[in-house]
Enzyme design. Structure first.
Site, PDB file in Angstrom:
ATOM      1  N   ALA A 133      36.525  -2.409  66.979  1.00 14.52           N
ATOM      2  CA  ALA A 133      36.330  -1.099  67.621  1.00 14.52           C
ATOM      3  C   ALA A 133      34.967  -1.041  68.290  1.00 14.52           C
ATOM      4  O   ALA A 133      34.833  -0.533  69.407  1.00 14.52           O
ATOM      5  CB  ALA A 133      36.453   0.018  66.580  1.00 14.52           C
ATOM      6  N   ASP A 156      37.930   4.177  63.485  1.00  7.25           N
ATOM      7  CA  ASP A 156      36.946   3.159  63.871  1.00  7.25           C
ATOM      8  C   ASP A 156      36.393   3.403  65.270  1.00  7.25           C
ATOM      9  O   ASP A 156      35.182   3.348  65.492  1.00  7.25           O
ATOM     10  CB  ASP A 156      37.573   1.757  63.815  1.00  7.25           C
ATOM     11  CG  ASP A 156      37.859   1.304  62.393  1.00  7.25           C
ATOM     12  OD1 ASP A 156      37.874   2.154  61.491  1.00  7.25           O
ATOM     13  OD2 ASP A 156      38.055   0.093  62.190  1.00  7.25           O
ATOM     14  N   PRO A 209      30.461  -9.056  61.066  1.00  5.59           N
ATOM     15  CA  PRO A 209      31.474 -10.086  60.860  1.00  5.59           C
ATOM     16  C   PRO A 209      32.857  -9.565  61.253  1.00  5.59           C
ATOM     17  O   PRO A 209      33.162  -8.387  61.036  1.00  5.59           O
ATOM     18  CB  PRO A 209      31.407 -10.389  59.365  1.00  5.59           C
ATOM     19  CG  PRO A 209      30.669  -9.259  58.742  1.00  5.59           C
ATOM     20  CD  PRO A 209      29.861  -8.585  59.801  1.00  5.59           C
ATOM     21  N   GLY A 230      36.574  -5.384  57.872  1.00  3.99           N
ATOM     22  CA  GLY A 230      36.668  -3.963  57.523  1.00  3.99           C
ATOM     23  C   GLY A 230      35.449  -3.174  57.969  1.00  3.99           C
ATOM     24  O   GLY A 230      35.318  -2.005  57.621  1.00  3.99           O
TER      25      GLY A 230
HETATM   26  O1  PMV Z   1      40.390  -2.474  57.030  1.00  2.00           O
HETATM   27  P1  PMV Z   1      39.882  -1.328  57.777  1.00  2.00           P
HETATM   28  O2  PMV Z   1      38.422  -1.092  57.538  1.00  2.00           O
HETATM   29  O3  PMV Z   1      40.277  -1.326  59.174  1.00  2.00           O
HETATM   30  O4  PMV Z   1      40.467  -0.029  57.093  1.00  2.00           O
HETATM   31  C1  PMV Z   1      41.800   0.292  57.084  1.00  2.00           C
HETATM   32  C2  PMV Z   1      41.930   1.641  56.462  1.00  2.00           C
HETATM   33  C3  PMV Z   1      43.341   1.974  56.027  1.00  2.00           C
HETATM   34  O5  PMV Z   1      43.287   3.286  55.469  1.00  2.00           O
HETATM   35  C4  PMV Z   1      43.810   1.028  54.965  1.00  2.00           C
HETATM   36  C5  PMV Z   1      44.316   1.947  57.202  1.00  2.00           C
HETATM   37  C6  PMV Z   1      44.138   3.049  58.218  1.00  2.00           C
HETATM   38  O6  PMV Z   1      44.676   2.883  59.334  1.00  2.00           O
HETATM   39  O7  PMV Z   1      43.537   4.097  57.933  1.00  2.00           O
END
Ligand code: PMV
Length: 319
Positions: free
Chosen positions: A107, A150, A98, A102
């Protein structure tokens, strides 16, 4: 025709604190984005579908039906095509992930597209080159935002510890259950919120970041030695600290408590930036099915994932 696929990811520990330099731990999962490129003289066409393509809007002027998720996909793919100066192609994306949840879907799409194009155009980029180029492209689409975690996980797979640099870790696969709130999240605004809190309360937020970083470090031997009860306990502590930073939501916390309440989770926490998106739960042995039922009853989309999976790979090269 050339196809490549790349995995999504979960952050196991350390989100937000990593922005200020402490360690975070992430793993590649067995949900993937697959990208196929083939020659299409005179045109550039992008077709996309994902797990949750359900939002449609109708352009009344052209009469064209546009999916907002597909627009999200195509933004990343167009950036890769532009970076390679690639034309006369059809690009097809199929993703298990999805969007904006997160789980690293953008990526995975950028890395898979980069790998497929590298092969199709005979460039032979290495995984390291794919990871670096993909990180640069993803950041450009996201206006400078985006940690290298990512794109590195989508490229190399396995587990990575990220602080000032990126360290691959040789750890066994783990199974977890993902609970998706079905609410997209906005990483940029959650990061800004936490960083603003940090500047207003440095004496409070500093120690929280330190504790989160310490959890990331302690988790590594627990995964290596499969000490799952202790690992689950650390997930619960990390979730509490993220709650203290204000990135939990009612929906995320309902899923976390549903998982723990089902008695089948050794631990549960939100994963990623928070403010929506996903949580992860570590099932007790034999407890996955009950955990998935509990998360669905709490109105989440729930599915099992393996963590520590393979990175980008070519699926076929028929051309
Ligand atoms: O929302 P995501 O899974 O892309 O995670 C972001 C992670 C953070 O630590 C909040 C931001 C980052 O750039 O590391």
């Amino acid at each position: 025709m050339t196809s490549a696929s790349a995995p999504g990811k979960v952050i196991l520990f350390g989100e937000h604190a990593v922005v200020s330099g402490t360690a975070a731990l992430g793993g590649a999962i067995d949900l993937r984005a697959r990208v196929t490129v083939q020659d299409l003289p005179g045109r550039i066409l992008i077709d996309a579908c994902d797990l949750c393509l359900k939002k449609f809007s109708l352009d009344l002027i052209t009469g064209q039906v546009v999916s907002s998720d597909a627009v999200h996909f195509t933004r990343y793919v167009s950036a890769v095509l532009k970076d390679f100066d690639a034309q006369d192609l059809r690009v097809e994306i199929k993703s298990d992930l999805p969007m904006a949840s997160g789980l690293g879907s953008s990526a995975a799409i950028v890395v898979a597209t980069t790998a497929a194009l590298s092969q199709h155009l005979g460039l032979g980029l290495s995984k390291k080159e794919i990871a670096e180029r993909s990180h640069r492209i993803e950041k450009s689409v996201q206006h400078g935002l985006g940690s290298p975690m990512d794109t590195a996980l989508a490229s190399f797979g396995g587990y990575l510890q990220v602080s000032d640099d990126i360290l691959p870790l040789d750890l066994p696969e783990l199974e977890m259950i993902v609970g998706y709130t079905k609410q997209p999240h906005d990483t940029r605004s959650e990061v800004a919120k936490v960083q603003s809190m940090r500047s207003r309360y440095p004496d409070l937020v500093g120690p929280i970041f330190q504790a989160i970083g310490a959890i990331s470090g302690r988790a590594v031997p627990l995964i290596r030695e499969q000490r799952l009860a202790s690992l689950g306990e650390l997930m619960n502590v990390n979730h509490g600290l993220l709650e203290a930073l204000g990135v939990g939501t009612r929906e995320l916390c309902e899923l976390v408590y549903a998982a723990r309440g089902a008695g089948q989770a050794l631990g549960a926490k939100l994963t990623g930036a928070g403010g929506g998106g996903c949580m992860i739960a570590l099932p007790a042995p034999g407890g996955s099915a009950a955990l998935i039922t509990a998360l669905k009853q709490a109105r989440g989309l729930a599915f099992p994932v393996k963590i520590g999976c393979e990175g980008v790979r070519l699926e076929s090269d028929l051309g």
